[in-house]
Design a protein around this motif. Sequence first.
Motif, PDB file in Angstrom:
ATOM      1  N   PHE A   1       0.779  -1.084  -0.149  1.00  0.00           N
ATOM      2  CA  PHE A   1       0.098  -0.048  -0.060  1.00  0.00           C
ATOM      3  C   PHE A   1       0.762   1.433   0.002  1.00  0.00           C
ATOM      4  CE2 PHE A   1      -2.674  -3.134   2.313  1.00  0.00           C
ATOM      5  CZ  PHE A   1      -3.899  -3.110   1.134  1.00  0.00           C
ATOM      6  N   PHE A   2       1.980   1.188   0.272  1.00  0.00           N
ATOM      7  CA  PHE A   2       2.751   2.350   0.145  1.00  0.00           C
ATOM      8  C   PHE A   2       4.245   2.004  -0.488  1.00  0.00           C
ATOM      9  CE2 PHE A   2       3.380   0.127   4.118  1.00  0.00           C
ATOM     10  CZ  PHE A   2       4.700  -0.092   4.350  1.00  0.00           C
ATOM     11  N   ILE A   3       4.970   3.025  -0.476  1.00  0.00           N
ATOM     12  CA  ILE A   3       6.466   2.817  -1.155  1.00  0.00           C
ATOM     13  C   ILE A   3       7.284   3.490   0.006  1.00  0.00           C
ATOM     14  CG2 ILE A   3       8.142   3.847  -2.536  1.00  0.00           C
ATOM     15  CD1 ILE A   3       5.607   4.064  -4.665  1.00  0.00           C
ATOM     16  N   GLU A   4       8.381   2.585   0.400  1.00  0.00           N
ATOM     17  CA  GLU A   4       9.245   3.088   1.421  1.00  0.00           C
ATOM     18  C   GLU A   4      10.558   3.746   0.832  1.00  0.00           C
ATOM     19  OE1 GLU A   4      12.002  -0.082   3.839  1.00  0.00           O
ATOM     20  OE2 GLU A   4       9.996   0.004   4.560  1.00  0.00           O
ATOM     21  N   GLN A   5      10.967   4.756   1.309  1.00  0.00           N
ATOM     22  CA  GLN A   5      12.212   5.608   0.872  1.00  0.00           C
ATOM     23  C   GLN A   5      13.306   5.548   1.897  1.00  0.00           C
ATOM     24  OE1 GLN A   5      13.138   7.281  -2.168  1.00  0.00           O
ATOM     25  NE2 GLN A   5      14.626   6.680  -1.043  1.00  0.00           N
ATOM     26  N   PRO A   6      14.208   4.568   1.983  1.00  0.00           N
ATOM     27  CA  PRO A   6      15.297   4.807   2.843  1.00  0.00           C
ATOM     28  C   PRO A   6      16.128   5.811   2.640  1.00  0.00           C
ATOM     29  CG  PRO A   6      15.121   2.602   1.842  1.00  0.00           C
ATOM     30  CD  PRO A   6      14.314   3.467   1.121  1.00  0.00           C
ATOM     31  N   ILE A   7      16.551   6.528   3.510  1.00  0.00           N
ATOM     32  CA  ILE A   7      17.742   7.625   3.747  1.00  0.00           C
ATOM     33  C   ILE A   7      18.794   7.236   4.561  1.00  0.00           C
ATOM     34  CG2 ILE A   7      17.821   9.948   3.845  1.00  0.00           C
ATOM     35  CD1 ILE A   7      15.235  10.508   3.663  1.00  0.00           C
ATOM     36  N   SER A   8      20.074   7.179   4.112  1.00  0.00           N
ATOM     37  CA  SER A   8      21.225   6.524   4.880  1.00  0.00           C
ATOM     38  C   SER A   8      21.946   7.946   5.453  1.00  0.00           C
ATOM     39  CB  SER A   8      22.067   5.809   3.971  1.00  0.00           C
ATOM     40  OG  SER A   8      23.365   5.563   4.781  1.00  0.00           O
ATOM     41  N   ILE A   9      22.141   7.773   6.672  1.00  0.00           N
ATOM     42  CA  ILE A   9      22.828   9.089   7.263  1.00  0.00           C
ATOM     43  C   ILE A   9      23.862   8.859   8.058  1.00  0.00           C
ATOM     44  CG2 ILE A   9      22.244  10.905   9.086  1.00  0.00           C
ATOM     45  CD1 ILE A   9      19.427  10.476   8.543  1.00  0.00           C
ATOM     46  N   GLU A  10      24.906   9.447   8.040  1.00  0.00           N
ATOM     47  CA  GLU A  10      26.096   9.157   8.667  1.00  0.00           C
ATOM     48  C   GLU A  10      26.348  10.681   9.165  1.00  0.00           C
ATOM     49  OE1 GLU A  10      30.792   7.558   8.514  1.00  0.00           O
ATOM     50  OE2 GLU A  10      29.586   7.438   6.783  1.00  0.00           O
ATOM     51  N   ALA A  11      26.594  10.768  10.432  1.00  0.00           N
ATOM     52  CA  ALA A  11      26.931  11.950  11.359  1.00  0.00           C
ATOM     53  C   ALA A  11      27.800  11.929  12.326  1.00  0.00           C
ATOM     54  CB  ALA A  11      25.612  12.666  11.601  1.00  0.00           C
ATOM     55  N   VAL A  12      28.308  12.803  12.972  1.00  0.00           N
ATOM     56  CA  VAL A  12      29.187  13.073  13.928  1.00  0.00           C
ATOM     57  C   VAL A  12      28.848  14.098  14.970  1.00  0.00           C
ATOM     58  CG1 VAL A  12      31.773  13.513  14.902  1.00  0.00           C
ATOM     59  CG2 VAL A  12      31.097  12.199  12.599  1.00  0.00           C
ATOM     60  N   GLY A  13      28.793  13.596  16.210  1.00  0.00           N
ATOM     61  CA  GLY A  13      28.395  14.595  17.449  1.00  0.00           C
ATOM     62  C   GLY A  13      28.416  13.753  18.530  1.00  0.00           C
ATOM     63  N   ASP A  14      28.048  14.532  19.655  1.00  0.00           N
ATOM     64  CA  ASP A  14      27.987  13.876  20.930  1.00  0.00           C
ATOM     65  C   ASP A  14      26.469  13.387  21.240  1.00  0.00           C
ATOM     66  OD1 ASP A  14      26.237  16.128  21.633  1.00  0.00           O
ATOM     67  OD2 ASP A  14      27.846  17.354  22.575  1.00  0.00           O
ATOM     68  N   TYR A  15      26.416  12.867  22.576  1.00  0.00           N
ATOM     69  CA  TYR A  15      25.139  12.275  22.936  1.00  0.00           C
ATOM     70  C   TYR A  15      24.296  13.186  22.871  1.00  0.00           C
ATOM     71  CZ  TYR A  15      28.003   8.159  24.245  1.00  0.00           C
ATOM     72  OH  TYR A  15      28.895   6.910  24.317  1.00  0.00           O
ATOM     73  N   HIS A  16      24.256  14.345  23.267  1.00  0.00           N
ATOM     74  CA  HIS A  16      23.110  15.298  23.480  1.00  0.00           C
ATOM     75  C   HIS A  16      22.744  15.767  22.064  1.00  0.00           C
ATOM     76  CE1 HIS A  16      23.704  15.611  27.910  1.00  0.00           C
ATOM     77  NE2 HIS A  16      24.972  15.448  27.740  1.00  0.00           N
ATOM     78  N   SER A  17      23.644  15.967  21.233  1.00  0.00           N
ATOM     79  CA  SER A  17      23.202  16.147  19.711  1.00  0.00           C
ATOM     80  C   SER A  17      22.311  15.411  19.086  1.00  0.00           C
ATOM     81  CB  SER A  17      24.670  16.713  19.195  1.00  0.00           C
ATOM     82  OG  SER A  17      25.081  17.613  19.640  1.00  0.00           O
ATOM     83  N   PHE A  18      22.831  14.038  19.185  1.00  0.00           N
ATOM     84  CA  PHE A  18      22.039  12.872  18.636  1.00  0.00           C
ATOM     85  C   PHE A  18      20.600  13.089  19.353  1.00  0.00           C
ATOM     86  CE2 PHE A  18      20.699   8.448  18.054  1.00  0.00           C
ATOM     87  CZ  PHE A  18      20.875   8.620  16.668  1.00  0.00           C
ATOM     88  N   GLY A  19      20.335  13.025  20.665  1.00  0.00           N
ATOM     89  CA  GLY A  19      19.225  12.897  21.469  1.00  0.00           C
ATOM     90  C   GLY A  19      18.149  14.169  20.695  1.00  0.00           C
ATOM     91  N   ALA A  20      18.721  15.388  20.716  1.00  0.00           N
ATOM     92  CA  ALA A  20      18.035  16.318  20.268  1.00  0.00           C
ATOM     93  C   ALA A  20      17.524  16.538  18.739  1.00  0.00           C
ATOM     94  CB  ALA A  20      19.037  17.890  20.397  1.00  0.00           C
ATOM     95  N   PHE A  21      18.504  15.699  17.922  1.00  0.00           N
ATOM     96  CA  PHE A  21      18.352  15.225  16.519  1.00  0.00           C
ATOM     97  C   PHE A  21      17.130  14.322  16.384  1.00  0.00           C
ATOM     98  CE2 PHE A  21      18.852  12.489  12.991  1.00  0.00           C
ATOM     99  CZ  PHE A  21      18.753  13.345  11.926  1.00  0.00           C
ATOM    100  N   VAL A  22      17.120  13.326  17.263  1.00  0.00           N
ATOM    101  CA  VAL A  22      16.113  12.304  17.406  1.00  0.00           C
ATOM    102  C   VAL A  22      14.870  12.934  17.650  1.00  0.00           C
ATOM    103  CG1 VAL A  22      15.018  10.182  18.351  1.00  0.00           C
ATOM    104  CG2 VAL A  22      17.568  10.395  17.607  1.00  0.00           C
TER     105      VAL A  22
END
Length: 228
Positions: free
Chosen positions: A155-176
């Motif tokens: 019923f839908f089309i799935e579009q994957p997006i590959s991400i590679e990034a650098v940062g600390d834990y707080h940055s990643f939590g804020a990103f999520v």
Amino acid sequence: MSLNDFDDIAEEASIAKKKKFNLDKFLQQWNTLDANNFGSWPLSVKVTVWIFILIGMIFLGYMLLLKPKMDEISDANAQEQNLLNEFKAKDSTLRNLQAYQRQLQEMEANFNQQLEQLPKETEIPGLVEDMNVTGVNSGLKFRNIRLEPEVQQEFFIEQPISIEAVGDYHSFGAFVSSIAALPRIVTLHDFTLTAGPNTEKRTDIPQITYTVKAKTYRYVGNATEGAQ
């Protein structure tokens, strides 16, 4: 035994003899009746005949008139009860159907709302740009962000997006958290975290390399609508 006792016994015998005599006389009257001359019948015989006739008429009236009507009334009552039970069952079904219809309308509204959150094909680049800006604002530095081949579902089309990034834990939590707040549906999968020394800042906090796969979805109908 006293004289009064003899008188009582004699009186009872006389009454019994009188009754026996009257009964015998009544039976004799029945035996001597003239069927062709009803007017000459004794009154007691006439009253008895009238009583039998009345009883017979009542019985015939009951069997011919009342009993069929009573049977019809009984059948009507049974049919009424059956119809009442059928009405109650249909009324209950109708009430449940109305509740199901309301639930279906709510589900359709929620489904349409979810469909509106699925990006169209032309909105995918803009979504990637929003994810990039969200990561930068959260303190991440992207090393790579790219679109992978689409995956066709039923019923839908799935579009994957590959991400590679650098940062600390707080940055990643804020990103999520920022990804979850986007107006479009984006899910994150296949987290890989690699800790290393922080070469940019003099701190004991390690630098984390994040590899994650984001997925967004678009409705199959959107592709058809876009083609049209």
